[in-house]
Structures are given as structure tokens and as C-alpha cells.
Write a protein that holds these residues in place. Structure first.
Motif, short mmCIF file in Angstrom:
data_model
loop_
_atom_site.label_atom_id
_atom_site.label_comp_id
_atom_site.label_asym_id
_atom_site.label_seq_id
_atom_site.Cartn_x
_atom_site.Cartn_y
_atom_site.Cartn_z
N SER A 1 -2.56 -0.05 -1.22
CA SER A 1 -1.78 0.56 -2.30
C SER A 1 -1.11 1.83 -1.81
O SER A 1 -0.54 2.58 -2.57
CB SER A 1 -2.68 0.87 -3.51
OG SER A 1 -3.66 1.83 -3.13
N ARG A 2 -1.22 2.09 -0.50
CA ARG A 2 -0.67 3.28 0.12
C ARG A 2 -1.37 4.56 -0.34
O ARG A 2 -0.79 5.63 -0.31
CB ARG A 2 0.85 3.36 -0.05
CG ARG A 2 1.56 2.22 0.70
CD ARG A 2 3.04 2.15 0.44
NE ARG A 2 3.43 1.96 -0.94
CZ ARG A 2 3.30 0.83 -1.64
NH1 ARG A 2 2.77 -0.20 -1.08
NH2 ARG A 2 3.71 0.74 -2.88
N SER A 3 -2.60 4.46 -0.78
CA SER A 3 -3.38 5.64 -1.10
C SER A 3 -3.53 6.46 0.17
O SER A 3 -3.71 5.90 1.26
CB SER A 3 -4.78 5.24 -1.60
OG SER A 3 -5.67 6.34 -1.51
N PRO A 4 -3.47 7.77 0.07
CA PRO A 4 -3.62 8.58 1.27
C PRO A 4 -5.01 8.45 1.90
O PRO A 4 -5.19 8.81 3.06
CB PRO A 4 -3.39 10.01 0.76
CG PRO A 4 -3.68 9.96 -0.70
CD PRO A 4 -3.29 8.58 -1.14
N PHE A 5 -5.96 7.91 1.18
CA PHE A 5 -7.33 7.79 1.70
C PHE A 5 -7.57 6.49 2.45
O PHE A 5 -8.53 6.39 3.21
CB PHE A 5 -8.33 7.92 0.55
CG PHE A 5 -8.24 9.24 -0.15
CD1 PHE A 5 -8.64 10.40 0.47
CD2 PHE A 5 -7.71 9.32 -1.43
CE1 PHE A 5 -8.54 11.64 -0.17
CE2 PHE A 5 -7.60 10.53 -2.08
CZ PHE A 5 -8.02 11.69 -1.45
N GLU A 6 -6.75 5.47 2.24
CA GLU A 6 -7.03 4.16 2.84
C GLU A 6 -7.07 4.22 4.36
O GLU A 6 -8.03 3.74 4.97
CB GLU A 6 -6.02 3.13 2.35
CG GLU A 6 -6.22 2.79 0.88
CD GLU A 6 -5.18 1.83 0.34
OE1 GLU A 6 -4.72 0.94 1.08
OE2 GLU A 6 -4.82 1.98 -0.85
N ALA A 7 -6.06 4.80 4.98
CA ALA A 7 -6.04 4.85 6.45
C ALA A 7 -7.08 5.83 6.99
O ALA A 7 -7.82 5.51 7.92
CB ALA A 7 -4.65 5.24 6.94
N GLY B 1 -10.55 4.44 6.22
CA GLY B 1 -10.77 3.11 6.80
C GLY B 1 -11.15 2.03 5.81
O GLY B 1 -12.15 1.34 6.00
N PHE B 2 -10.37 1.88 4.74
CA PHE B 2 -10.65 0.80 3.78
C PHE B 2 -9.36 0.20 3.27
O PHE B 2 -8.29 0.76 3.44
CB PHE B 2 -11.52 1.30 2.61
CG PHE B 2 -10.81 2.21 1.64
CD1 PHE B 2 -10.24 1.69 0.48
CD2 PHE B 2 -10.73 3.57 1.86
CE1 PHE B 2 -9.59 2.52 -0.42
CE2 PHE B 2 -10.10 4.41 0.96
CZ PHE B 2 -9.52 3.87 -0.19
N SER B 3 -9.48 -0.95 2.66
CA SER B 3 -8.35 -1.64 2.03
C SER B 3 -8.46 -1.48 0.52
O SER B 3 -9.56 -1.38 -0.02
CB SER B 3 -8.38 -3.14 2.36
OG SER B 3 -8.24 -3.35 3.74
N ARG B 4 -7.33 -1.49 -0.16
CA ARG B 4 -7.36 -1.44 -1.62
C ARG B 4 -8.12 -2.64 -2.15
O ARG B 4 -8.94 -2.54 -3.04
CB ARG B 4 -5.92 -1.43 -2.17
CG ARG B 4 -5.80 -1.57 -3.67
CD ARG B 4 -6.50 -0.48 -4.47
NE ARG B 4 -6.30 0.83 -3.90
CZ ARG B 4 -7.25 1.76 -3.77
NH1 ARG B 4 -8.47 1.54 -4.21
NH2 ARG B 4 -6.98 2.92 -3.20
N ALA B 5 -7.82 -3.82 -1.58
CA ALA B 5 -8.51 -5.03 -2.01
C ALA B 5 -8.61 -5.99 -0.83
O ALA B 5 -7.76 -5.99 0.06
CB ALA B 5 -7.77 -5.69 -3.17
N VAL B 6 -9.66 -6.81 -0.87
CA VAL B 6 -9.90 -7.82 0.16
C VAL B 6 -10.18 -9.14 -0.54
O VAL B 6 -10.93 -9.18 -1.52
CB VAL B 6 -11.10 -7.43 1.05
CG1 VAL B 6 -11.43 -8.55 2.03
CG2 VAL B 6 -10.83 -6.13 1.78
#
Length: 132
Positions: free
Chosen positions: A11-17, A20-25
Motif C-alpha cells: 500500500s506504499r506505507s512508509p513502514f513496509e520497506a 520488511g512486511f507486505s500489506r497483504a499476502v
């Protein structure tokens, strides 16, 4: 999609990268949506009360589920983390408007959230009829 059948979305959250997580899997017929906070595309927090923030969170969650081949009707579980128990009714009302006919298993927990302006963070799980 990977050889294991695993798909993910962002979702382009600044925390994803950085975290180290995905919005959804999605694996097989299951879609697991990470804890989702009221974050705008530019990384700022969604302004407004608990209901406004909850609507934003569900918009992000449903976009992720739809990108992986599911719909709101496929949601079987939600976990709502709320900063203030006084907001439970407002957050619950938005949840009810979204899922009143679907009625997934749901949990609401009072918790300290990552940013002080966040009033809610929600996880969701969906099961779809067949893999995408």
C-alpha cells in the motif's frame, strides 16, 4: 506469483520497506492483511476522528484484498486495535456498516499504537473461493 503460489501487495506505507512486511499476502485461498493504520499515500496520518480513520483503514484493507483477488464478502476475521476505549462505539459502527451482513469473527483490543495520532489499527483475514 511465486512458485509457491505466494502473492503479495503493497500500500506504499512508509513502514513496509523499512520494517520488511507486505500489506497483504495471499497463499492459496487465504489472504492475510497486516495491521493497517490510517496512513495516507504520502505517509501522513489520516486526519479526523476514530470513524474517519477507521474508514481510511478499511479502504486500504479492501484495496489490498481486491488486488489479491478477494472481496469484502470474503473477510472472515478482523482484529481491531484501538487507542482509546471511548472510541469503541464509533469504530464498531464503521465495522458494522462494512461487515454487518458478512459478520466476520472480530476482536477489539485497547493498545498503544505506533503513532500517537492514530486511533485505530486493523488486521483482516479473507478466504476466497479459489486461488488467483
Amino acid at each position: 506469483m511465486t512458485a509457491s503460489g505466494r502473492q503479495s501487495t503493497t500500500s506504499r506505507s512508509p513502514f513496509e520497506a523499512s520494517f520488511g512486511f507486505s500489506r497483504a499476502v495471499r497463499v492459496g485461498d487465504r489472504i492475510l492483511v497486516s495491521g493497517t493504520a490510517p496512513v495516507e499515500a504520502d505517509g501522513s496520518s489520516t486526519p479526523g476522528d476514530a470513524a474517519a480513520q477507521t474508514r481510511r483503514v478499511f479502504a486500504i484493507i479492501l484495496a489490498a484484498i481486491e488486488e489479491l483477488g478477494g472481496t469484502a464478502a470474503d473477510v472472515v476475521r478482523t482484529r481491531m486495535f484501538i487507542a482509546d476505549p471511548a472510541d469503541a462505539a464509533a469504530i464498531g459502527a464503521v465495522h458494522g456498516a462494512m461487515f454487518g451482513k458478512i459478520r466476520p469473527a472480530a476482536t477489539m483490543v485497547v493498545a498503544q499504537l505506533l503513532r500517537p495520532e492514530w486511533l485505530v489499527e486493523i488486521e483482516a483475514e479473507a478466504i476466497v473461493a479459489s486461488p488467483a
